[in-house]
Scaffold this motif. Structure first.
Motif, mmCIF file in Angstrom:
data_model
loop_
_atom_site.group_PDB
_atom_site.id
_atom_site.type_symbol
_atom_site.label_atom_id
_atom_site.label_comp_id
_atom_site.label_asym_id
_atom_site.label_seq_id
_atom_site.Cartn_x
_atom_site.Cartn_y
_atom_site.Cartn_z
ATOM 1 N N LEU A 239 44.247 43.108 39.503
ATOM 2 C CA LEU A 239 44.141 43.655 38.148
ATOM 3 C C LEU A 239 44.096 42.532 37.116
ATOM 4 O O LEU A 239 43.350 42.605 36.128
ATOM 5 N N GLY A 240 44.875 41.477 37.341
ATOM 6 C CA GLY A 240 44.842 40.335 36.437
ATOM 7 C C GLY A 240 43.492 39.647 36.435
ATOM 8 O O GLY A 240 42.987 39.239 35.378
ATOM 9 N N ARG A 241 42.893 39.525 37.607
ATOM 10 C CA ARG A 241 41.567 38.908 37.696
ATOM 11 C C ARG A 241 40.544 39.713 36.905
ATOM 12 O O ARG A 241 39.691 39.143 36.206
ATOM 13 N N ARG A 242 40.645 41.045 36.999
ATOM 14 C CA ARG A 242 39.685 41.890 36.282
ATOM 15 C C ARG A 242 39.880 41.811 34.772
ATOM 16 O O ARG A 242 38.904 41.843 34.014
ATOM 17 N N ARG A 243 41.131 41.711 34.339
ATOM 18 C CA ARG A 243 41.373 41.596 32.898
ATOM 19 C C ARG A 243 40.792 40.292 32.354
ATOM 20 O O ARG A 243 40.218 40.259 31.260
ATOM 21 N N LYS A 244 40.935 39.225 33.112
ATOM 22 C CA LYS A 244 40.397 37.939 32.664
ATOM 23 C C LYS A 244 38.877 37.950 32.627
ATOM 24 O O LYS A 244 38.253 37.291 31.785
ATOM 25 N N ALA A 245 38.279 38.701 33.559
ATOM 26 C CA ALA A 245 36.816 38.732 33.640
ATOM 27 C C ALA A 245 36.194 39.665 32.608
ATOM 28 O O ALA A 245 34.983 39.601 32.355
ATOM 29 N N ALA A 246 37.013 40.530 32.026
ATOM 30 C CA ALA A 246 36.480 41.533 31.086
ATOM 31 C C ALA A 246 36.073 40.887 29.757
ATOM 32 O O ALA A 246 36.631 39.887 29.330
#
Length: 246
Positions: A239-246
């Protein structure tokens, strides 16, 4: 027996968020019990007197009359335990009134199906517990182990969404914990159920003269070591990876 690799990137964000919320519920159950020197297993069996192997805890099982989910805890004698050390394990089930309409028992020659409209229950997954009251392993079993009625893997997987113990007896933390574990480890549970069917089919092919579902030489059909902390960490990382990629 298995070594499941979860592709976290393939899971929908909504599912990951539900899994993380379930993980927090599971940890909260451990927290409130630890505060009084208790744990998940001890909380369930306290007040039952002497702990007897093979006996169901609680007596009569835990059953939710709204969801038709069911579970119990028990332990095997040391000489009959499996290849891993454990205190005991939870078996979880769904009864027909809680199943999606399309779920039907597998037709097995010679098997006597129960007559009651809510009796053809399906085993879902087992949670193996260590001596400290923490889950250490997930596993599935052959039909004879729990006396279930056999459903194909796809049907069993479709039952998982309905599993919820939404009452406080005999223990609100334990009921909440079991319900949360079903969500937290959903990807592994699905894969273990699929591997269950593969193991049964392979055993039948290797032993064509036997009734595979009653064969006492085939007991555990799939298993996976797990820890709650590692699962929550993996979900949080994705989930953290996705937030950073958003």
């Amino acid at each position: 027996m298995t070594d499941i690799e979860i592709d976290w990137t393939s899971l929908p964000t909504g599912q990951l968020e539900r899994m993380l919320a379930a993980g927090r519920d599971v940890m909260e159950c451990h927290r409130v019990l630890t505060a009084t020197g208790d744990n998940i297993v001890g909380e369930l069996i306290k007040g039952a007197g002497a702990f007897y192997e093979w006996s169901h805890y609680p007596e009569g099982d835990v059953y939710d009359r709204q969801s038709h989910a069911q579970f119990y805890y028990h332990a095997h004698p040391k000489e009959e335990r499996r290849e891993w050390d454990e205190h005991g394990h939870f078996h979880t089930f769904m009864r027909p009134r809680g199943m999606p309409d399309h779920c039907k028992p597998k037709q097995i020659d010679g098997f006597e199906y129960p007559e009651g409209p809510n009796d053809a229950l399906s085993h879902l997954i087992a949670f193996s517990m260590d001596e400290f009251g923490f889950c250490q392993r997930l596993f599935t079993t052959n039909r004879w182990v729990t006396g279930e009625v056999w459903y194909d893997a796809d049907d069993v997987i479709n039952m998982l969404d309905g599993f919820l113990i939404d009452h406080a007896q005999p223990s609100w933390p334990v009921n909440r914990w079991v319900s949360g574990m079903m969500v937290l480890f959903r990807p592994q549970i699905e894969e273990l159920i699929r591997k269950r069917d593969i193991a049964v089919a392979s055993w039948q092919e290797a032993h064509p003269d036997r009734d595979v579902y009653e064969d006492r030489e085939l007991e555990v059909t799939s298993t996976e070591n797990v820890t709650v902390v590692d699962q929550i960490r993996a979900i949080g990382d994705e989930l953290g990876r996705r937030r950073k990629a958003a």
